[in-house]
Design a protein around this motif. Sequence first.
Motif, PDB file in Angstrom:
ATOM      1  N   SER A 339     -51.970  74.821 -48.358  1.00 24.49           N
ATOM      2  CA  SER A 339     -53.361  74.651 -48.785  1.00 24.49           C
ATOM      3  C   SER A 339     -53.935  75.940 -49.358  1.00 24.49           C
ATOM      4  O   SER A 339     -54.918  75.914 -50.080  1.00 24.49           O
ATOM      5  CB  SER A 339     -54.226  74.162 -47.626  1.00 24.49           C
ATOM      6  OG  SER A 339     -54.510  75.228 -46.754  1.00 24.49           O
TER       7      SER A 339
ATOM      8  N   ASN B  61     -55.944  67.755 -52.088  1.00 21.36           N
ATOM      9  CA  ASN B  61     -55.169  68.960 -52.425  1.00 21.36           C
ATOM     10  C   ASN B  61     -53.663  68.732 -52.257  1.00 21.36           C
ATOM     11  O   ASN B  61     -52.907  69.652 -52.020  1.00 21.36           O
ATOM     12  CB  ASN B  61     -55.652  70.178 -51.635  1.00 21.36           C
ATOM     13  CG  ASN B  61     -55.368  70.066 -50.160  1.00 21.36           C
ATOM     14  OD1 ASN B  61     -54.997  69.004 -49.684  1.00 21.36           O
ATOM     15  ND2 ASN B  61     -55.534  71.158 -49.446  1.00 21.36           N
ATOM     16  N   ILE B  88     -54.507  73.655 -58.302  1.00 22.72           N
ATOM     17  CA  ILE B  88     -55.564  72.954 -57.568  1.00 22.72           C
ATOM     18  C   ILE B  88     -55.716  73.534 -56.165  1.00 22.72           C
ATOM     19  O   ILE B  88     -56.825  73.800 -55.699  1.00 22.72           O
ATOM     20  CB  ILE B  88     -55.259  71.440 -57.514  1.00 22.72           C
ATOM     21  CG1 ILE B  88     -55.493  70.834 -58.891  1.00 22.72           C
ATOM     22  CG2 ILE B  88     -56.096  70.752 -56.458  1.00 22.72           C
ATOM     23  CD1 ILE B  88     -55.093  69.391 -59.020  1.00 22.72           C
ATOM     24  N   ARG B  89     -54.599  73.801 -55.510  1.00 22.56           N
ATOM     25  CA  ARG B  89     -54.679  74.300 -54.139  1.00 22.56           C
ATOM     26  C   ARG B  89     -55.356  75.665 -54.063  1.00 22.56           C
ATOM     27  O   ARG B  89     -56.028  75.979 -53.083  1.00 22.56           O
ATOM     28  CB  ARG B  89     -53.281  74.402 -53.530  1.00 22.56           C
ATOM     29  CG  ARG B  89     -52.786  73.067 -53.038  1.00 22.56           C
ATOM     30  CD  ARG B  89     -51.368  73.184 -52.567  1.00 22.56           C
ATOM     31  NE  ARG B  89     -50.879  71.910 -52.060  1.00 22.56           N
ATOM     32  CZ  ARG B  89     -49.606  71.648 -51.850  1.00 22.56           C
ATOM     33  NH1 ARG B  89     -48.686  72.565 -52.115  1.00 22.56           N
ATOM     34  NH2 ARG B  89     -49.234  70.482 -51.392  1.00 22.56           N
ATOM     35  N   VAL B  92     -59.111  74.943 -54.244  1.00 17.65           N
ATOM     36  CA  VAL B  92     -59.696  74.077 -53.221  1.00 17.65           C
ATOM     37  C   VAL B  92     -59.375  74.668 -51.849  1.00 17.65           C
ATOM     38  O   VAL B  92     -58.218  74.833 -51.498  1.00 17.65           O
ATOM     39  CB  VAL B  92     -59.102  72.653 -53.335  1.00 17.65           C
ATOM     40  CG1 VAL B  92     -59.653  71.777 -52.229  1.00 17.65           C
ATOM     41  CG2 VAL B  92     -59.413  72.060 -54.683  1.00 17.65           C
ATOM     42  N   SER B 163     -60.238  80.475 -46.023  1.00 13.05           N
ATOM     43  CA  SER B 163     -60.310  79.658 -47.236  1.00 13.05           C
ATOM     44  C   SER B 163     -61.237  80.301 -48.258  1.00 13.05           C
ATOM     45  O   SER B 163     -60.939  80.327 -49.447  1.00 13.05           O
ATOM     46  CB  SER B 163     -60.833  78.267 -46.915  1.00 13.05           C
ATOM     47  OG  SER B 163     -59.992  77.647 -45.991  1.00 13.05           O
TER      48      SER B 163
END
Lengths: 438, 255
Positions: A339, B61, B88-89, B92, B163
């Motif tokens: 992620s 994701n 994308i990851r 996001v 994040s």
Amino acid sequence: MSDVSANAVGFVRTETVPQSAPPSNAAGPAKWVKDNLFAGVGNSILTILAFIAIYLILAKIMPWILNGVWDAPTLSACREVLDGATGGCFAVISERWNQLLFGFKYPSDLYWRPALAFAMLFLAAAPVLFFDLPRKLLVFTGLYPFIAFWLIWGGPVYYPIMALVGFVVAFKVFERLEKQNFALALGAGVLGAAIVWYLGTMIGPDDAARKAGSLFAAGLEPVPSRDLGGFMLNMMLGVTCVSLSLPLGIALALGRQSSMPFIKYICVIFIEFIRGVPLITLLFVASVMLSYFFPPGTGVDLFIRVVIMITLFSAAYIAEVIRGGLAALPKGQYEAADSLGLNYAQATRLIILPQALKISIPGIVNIAVGLFKDTTLVSVISMFDIVGMIRGPILASTDWNGVYWELFSFAAVLFFVVCYGISQYSQWLERRLATDHR
Amino acid sequence: MAEQAKMQVSDEVAISIQNMNKWYGTFHVLRDIDLTVQRGERIVICGPSGSGKSTLIRCINALEEHQKGSIEVDGTLLSSDLKNIDKIRSEVGMCFQHFNLFPHLSILENLTLAPIWVRKTPKKEAEELAMHYLEKVKIPDQANKYPGQLSGGQQQRVAIARSLCMQPRIMLFDEPTSALDPEMIKEVLDTMIELAEEGMTMLCDTHEMGFARQVANRVIFMDEGQIVEQNEPEEFFNNPQSPRTQLFLSQILGH
């Protein structure tokens, strides 16, 4: 504290009870002895029996060690000195220590070379084992295999330098192309090294140059592989095979998890095959049959063939231990790495492997210790490692025919020192890496 | 405050999901999902367990693969192309129920890892960035500790900061408070509210209905892999239309 009567339901604490020391009868050596040695009748009996057993064992062994004879030319001379009393004939060790350590053919005036290589091993291993040391020391670790090779085998300094150049070329090529395509870069790197080694061997110093004493052929007096022996051979095999099988084992474990079926099944078949075969048969293959697989005339050295076999053998075991470590990682770690946008190589190197390897330390050390002791199996394919030396040249000699206990105890002590060292190191490593505070 | 925040929603589309379907084996987990998220929008997804809300978030994701339909994030179409997925990851951010911090790295290393390796930020700069976000989640003093030494609420705040260090344009939250003690839920929700006030586009799968009322501009109710109802929070809570939503709300708000 507020007054709490039996029929009052409400209770409010108005002050905190302060921390205080435990009562004095809860600590101290007398309490330890009572709790652990004489806690009850059964416990006391077991303690006394254990003390008696320890006494009986020591009563036999200590006179044998303390009354040992360290200076005698032969076994019969030693027995004369003892004159019927209990005592070990350790004279065989002081007489033949050089053969036990270096084998019976290694030139005695060159013992300093493997001894120096052994001393340098600690320097080379230090930055790998103790990663708090400055990273620049790793340069020496990288050079060490070539230095050690040159010191032990001798010969022109040209060859280890050429081997080193081959690796440097391979690395540079790989580094250049890595960004484009990993597989392409790997292939090109291997090809680069092969070309360097091929050309390097072609133009290498020949016997004529060596005899003429040209600078090109300058180096140390060469010692052929078959002259290596004794505990030195065990150490060489152990260190080389452990350091080669760990990276190979990691690669196999990752390959076994791969989503590409071709790679996955190659790894699975390799691991299952190797684990299903006894090491001793692989060693016989190495000594007898492996030369069929190399181009005719190349005559790959027996030492290298044995190294290949032991490395493959332990790599398969290490791969399975690491697979256990990988399986123990929560899936969330992979997901968190994904992620954040880390790619496979980054996630594996930075997140997955550090944790999986940490979990696998006890298993890996188990295999490393086992591997090191298994190096004595080479004695059955007529290599004279320490066990080969004892069973062959030393026990077969008329001087020392019949001294079993002293010789094998000596070998056991040497192996114990190394294996206990490895075990202690791994326990330190586990404590050092404990960051999860469970 | 909520009124002011709602005005920040722009017409720009952040996430566009069209006719998306997903199966686990033969089990149809997500069915005909259509969802468009505007930049600056804050969406709360609720529903009973097993309704597919977590799977929906994880499809955005590409932690889970969808088999039919399309997902477009910031104009990038999610396909099996690894380059698109990595792009994308990195834009996001995602927070997990169990935080998923890296236990072998210190808090600071957890935060700087992705900026250094993915964004190629110099180490010093990455550390400054990390300290900035640690201050934002109010735990700069824990920078050199390890995740195992922190409380659950602190770990989740570190995960949010981790994040944010990638400076994402969208944040996904997958039940961020479900594994926390009641006392710690508040500190995490406060951090999320602060983020929402700054105009971050957020998708949050949660059971915290108070949070949904206060922060969301849209609440989505999912059941059996479908979006059953979506509406503004006021309408959603006071005047639910579908009987399934009414039952769900009466069960979770009833005590």
